[in-house]
Design a protein around this motif. Structure first.
Motif, mmCIF file in Angstrom:
data_model
loop_
_atom_site.group_PDB
_atom_site.id
_atom_site.type_symbol
_atom_site.label_atom_id
_atom_site.label_comp_id
_atom_site.label_asym_id
_atom_site.label_seq_id
_atom_site.Cartn_x
_atom_site.Cartn_y
_atom_site.Cartn_z
ATOM 1 N N ILE A 70 0.455 -3.545 -16.531
ATOM 2 C CA ILE A 70 -0.451 -3.015 -15.505
ATOM 3 C C ILE A 70 0.303 -2.060 -14.589
ATOM 4 O O ILE A 70 -0.166 -0.953 -14.278
ATOM 5 C CB ILE A 70 -1.069 -4.157 -14.674
ATOM 6 N N LEU A 71 1.487 -2.470 -14.152
ATOM 7 C CA LEU A 71 2.310 -1.601 -13.304
ATOM 8 C C LEU A 71 2.639 -0.305 -14.034
ATOM 9 O O LEU A 71 2.581 0.790 -13.445
ATOM 10 C CB LEU A 71 3.600 -2.322 -12.912
ATOM 11 N N LYS A 72 2.989 -0.415 -15.306
ATOM 12 C CA LYS A 72 3.359 0.754 -16.099
ATOM 13 C C LYS A 72 2.151 1.682 -16.293
ATOM 14 O O LYS A 72 2.279 2.917 -16.207
ATOM 15 C CB LYS A 72 3.892 0.279 -17.452
ATOM 16 N N LYS A 73 0.987 1.099 -16.524
ATOM 17 C CA LYS A 73 -0.223 1.889 -16.739
ATOM 18 C C LYS A 73 -0.531 2.773 -15.535
ATOM 19 O O LYS A 73 -0.740 3.988 -15.670
ATOM 20 C CB LYS A 73 -1.412 0.959 -17.017
ATOM 21 N N PHE A 74 -0.549 2.167 -14.353
ATOM 22 C CA PHE A 74 -0.867 2.945 -13.161
ATOM 23 C C PHE A 74 0.296 3.827 -12.747
ATOM 24 O O PHE A 74 0.107 4.877 -12.111
ATOM 25 C CB PHE A 74 -1.315 2.025 -12.020
ATOM 26 N N CYS A 108 -8.974 2.684 -7.545
ATOM 27 C CA CYS A 108 -9.513 3.060 -6.236
ATOM 28 C C CYS A 108 -8.437 3.562 -5.280
ATOM 29 O O CYS A 108 -8.747 4.234 -4.288
ATOM 30 C CB CYS A 108 -10.224 1.863 -5.594
ATOM 31 N N GLU A 109 -7.202 3.205 -5.549
ATOM 32 C CA GLU A 109 -6.115 3.552 -4.631
ATOM 33 C C GLU A 109 -5.627 4.970 -4.867
ATOM 34 O O GLU A 109 -5.622 5.454 -6.012
ATOM 35 C CB GLU A 109 -4.964 2.568 -4.810
ATOM 36 N N PRO A 110 -5.214 5.650 -3.804
ATOM 37 C CA PRO A 110 -4.690 7.006 -3.966
ATOM 38 C C PRO A 110 -3.398 7.022 -4.767
ATOM 39 O O PRO A 110 -2.612 6.062 -4.732
ATOM 40 C CB PRO A 110 -4.455 7.467 -2.518
ATOM 41 N N ILE A 111 -3.186 8.091 -5.499
ATOM 42 C CA ILE A 111 -1.983 8.237 -6.324
ATOM 43 C C ILE A 111 -0.881 8.915 -5.522
ATOM 44 O O ILE A 111 -1.115 9.930 -4.870
ATOM 45 C CB ILE A 111 -2.289 9.054 -7.586
ATOM 46 N N ARG A 112 0.311 8.332 -5.568
ATOM 47 C CA ARG A 112 1.483 8.930 -4.937
ATOM 48 C C ARG A 112 2.577 9.031 -6.000
ATOM 49 O O ARG A 112 2.708 8.167 -6.862
ATOM 50 C CB ARG A 112 1.955 8.091 -3.749
ATOM 51 N N HIS A 113 3.367 10.092 -5.904
ATOM 52 C CA HIS A 113 4.360 10.367 -6.948
ATOM 53 C C HIS A 113 5.360 9.235 -7.131
ATOM 54 O O HIS A 113 5.812 8.970 -8.248
ATOM 55 C CB HIS A 113 5.080 11.680 -6.637
ATOM 56 N N ILE A 114 5.696 8.537 -6.038
ATOM 57 C CA ILE A 114 6.695 7.480 -6.139
ATOM 58 C C ILE A 114 6.222 6.348 -7.049
ATOM 59 O O ILE A 114 7.023 5.621 -7.636
ATOM 60 C CB ILE A 114 7.056 6.931 -4.737
ATOM 61 N N GLN A 115 4.911 6.223 -7.207
ATOM 62 C CA GLN A 115 4.363 5.122 -8.002
ATOM 63 C C GLN A 115 4.708 5.229 -9.491
ATOM 64 O O GLN A 115 4.569 4.245 -10.222
ATOM 65 C CB GLN A 115 2.847 5.049 -7.811
ATOM 66 N N PRO A 168 0.817 -1.226 0.000
ATOM 67 C CA PRO A 168 0.000 0.000 0.000
ATOM 68 C C PRO A 168 0.844 1.267 0.000
ATOM 69 O O PRO A 168 1.780 1.405 0.789
ATOM 70 C CB PRO A 168 -0.806 -0.136 1.296
ATOM 71 N N GLY A 169 0.516 2.169 -0.927
ATOM 72 C CA GLY A 169 1.243 3.422 -1.041
ATOM 73 C C GLY A 169 2.425 3.354 -1.981
ATOM 74 O O GLY A 169 2.848 4.373 -2.527
ATOM 75 N N LEU A 170 2.960 2.151 -2.184
ATOM 76 C CA LEU A 170 4.123 1.978 -3.060
ATOM 77 C C LEU A 170 3.737 1.391 -4.411
ATOM 78 O O LEU A 170 4.290 1.774 -5.433
ATOM 79 C CB LEU A 170 5.164 1.082 -2.382
ATOM 80 N N GLU A 226 -0.162 7.012 -14.653
ATOM 81 C CA GLU A 226 -1.166 7.894 -14.042
ATOM 82 C C GLU A 226 -0.525 8.733 -12.943
ATOM 83 O O GLU A 226 -0.843 9.916 -12.776
ATOM 84 C CB GLU A 226 -2.318 7.071 -13.490
ATOM 85 N N ALA A 227 0.369 8.122 -12.175
ATOM 86 C CA ALA A 227 1.083 8.876 -11.138
ATOM 87 C C ALA A 227 2.019 9.900 -11.771
ATOM 88 O O ALA A 227 2.156 11.019 -11.264
ATOM 89 C CB ALA A 227 1.877 7.901 -10.252
#
Length: 379
Positions: free
Chosen positions: A367-371, A168-175, A160-162, A374-375
């Protein structure tokens, strides 16, 4: 009260649920009814048990021999430091395979008709650093019932967060870098399970939508078997091996990194690939499809034609069959997979699969790259 019995232990839950997720009634699933009838007919006409057969017992014996043999070889103090380091990495991988092939079936009660056999093989989970009782709740009850539903299926809370895999999950810049560091985090899965995950889940007030009340013996088991594991894999090596403490610590870490990466890669390819959904309940708390069709939209297979994958992964490459028929031993999945796929096509229901492990891995990476993109777009 809601009682849920597994091979590991009796699990007792409070009847109060924090938020109820409802599916359309199972009786409305003509697809599941037909698939179930055809699968039952297959076993009846072939005069086969749904539990382990000779091939399954052979595979189990081979994995347990490899596990205990590698441990004995390391603890024998008969090899050089570099050889023991290699054996430690191999032991980590074999530990994951024991979990996939033996413990997973046993905790589901799908290995044997005998509850005693299932309980004994479930206990081996403790020797992998994990708690079978906690797994029986978080996996058997929560994950299998609420697959890929954010806020309920804790198995999709990877880091979570990483790591972000749903909208549905919040966006964080590190993502925005998650496609670069996700696989390194997966390597920590086994260490997290040993030192954090089991304790967190056991002592948190809820697991998924359920408020749990644990039997008193499970408080003892949690701490006792963690101590047994650390005694076998840390204390005993410190006492008997001609190696510095830091060398033993490195070997322990290498073992868990190998185990964690093996586990992490396989787990993600079943539910976090292109085509699988992460549905959220509507305003009335309902998923607008029945449970069986929900499983077909949230679960994926990979490498179904690979004998190597079938041998190594214990049916985890056939998660569709496993989610619909979790009490059938995975050794039978190739046979019932043909039935299930034909039935899904007949009912115009998706049967999501990737042809190879690498195809599934690339799909997960996208999938990882897609989200991650977004970050990056919000940075």
């Amino acid at each position: 009260m809601l009682f849920f019995t597994t091979a590991a232990s009796a699990v007792i839950f409070s009847s109060q649920m924090l938020s109820t997720v409802k599916f359309q009634g199972a009786s409305k699933s003509r697809f599941l009814s037909v698939a179930n009838s055809r699968v039952n007919s297959y076993f009846r006409e072939a005069n086969l048990s749904k539990k382990a057969n000779g091939a399954m017992w052979f595979k189990t014996s081979l994995y347990l021999f490899a596990f205990f043999g590698l441990y004995a070889a390391i603890i024998s103090n008969s090899f050089t430091i570099w050889t023991m380091l290699g054996l430690s990495a191999l032991l980590g991988m074999v530990s994951a395979f024991v979990g996939f092939n033996v413990c997973h079936d046993a905790i589901h009660g799908s290995f044997s008709e005998s509850k005693t056999v299932n309980k004994i093989l479930s206990w081996l989970f403790n020797l992998l650093g994990a708690n079978p009782y906690v797994w029986s709740i978080s996996h058997n009850l929560v994950h299998h019932n609420y697959t890929n539903i954010p806020g309920h299926d804790e198995d999709i809370d990877i880091a979570p967060g990483l790591i972000r895999i749903t909208s549905c999950e919040p966006i964080r810049h590190i993502q925005k870098y998650q496609h670069l560091y996700a696989f390194q985090l997966y390597s920590l899965a086994s260490l997290s399970w040993l030192f954090r995950k089991d304790f967190k889940k056991f002592f948190q007030p809820t697991m998924g939508p359920f408020e749990a009340k644990h039997p008193k013996i499970e408080y003892f088991n949690l701490f006792f078997y963690k101590a047994v594991y650390l005694s076998l894999f840390v204390l005993l090596p410190l006492l008997v091996l001609d190696a510095a403490w830091y060398q033993i610590l490195v070997g322990f870490l290498v073992m868990h990194l190998a185990q964690g990466l093996t586990m992490g890669l396989v787990f993600q390819l079943a539910h976090v690939v292109e085509g699988t959904g992460f549905p959220t309940p509507n305003d009335s708390g309902s998923i607008e499809e029945n449970w069986a069709e929900h499983q077909m939209h949230t679960t994926a297979n990979f490498s179904t034609q690979s004998r190597t994958a079938a041998f190594l992964l214990g049916g985890l490459n056939r998660q569709i069959e496993h989610h619909l028929f979790p009490t059938i031993c995975h050794i039978h999945y190739p046979a019932i997979g043909k039935i299930l796929k034909e039935t899904a096509i007949e009912f115009n229901i998706p049967y999501i699969e990737n042809r190879t492990f690498l195809t599934a891995l690339r799909s997960h990476y996208r999938i990882l790259k897609k989200f991650g993109n977004e970050a990056r777009a919000t940075a």
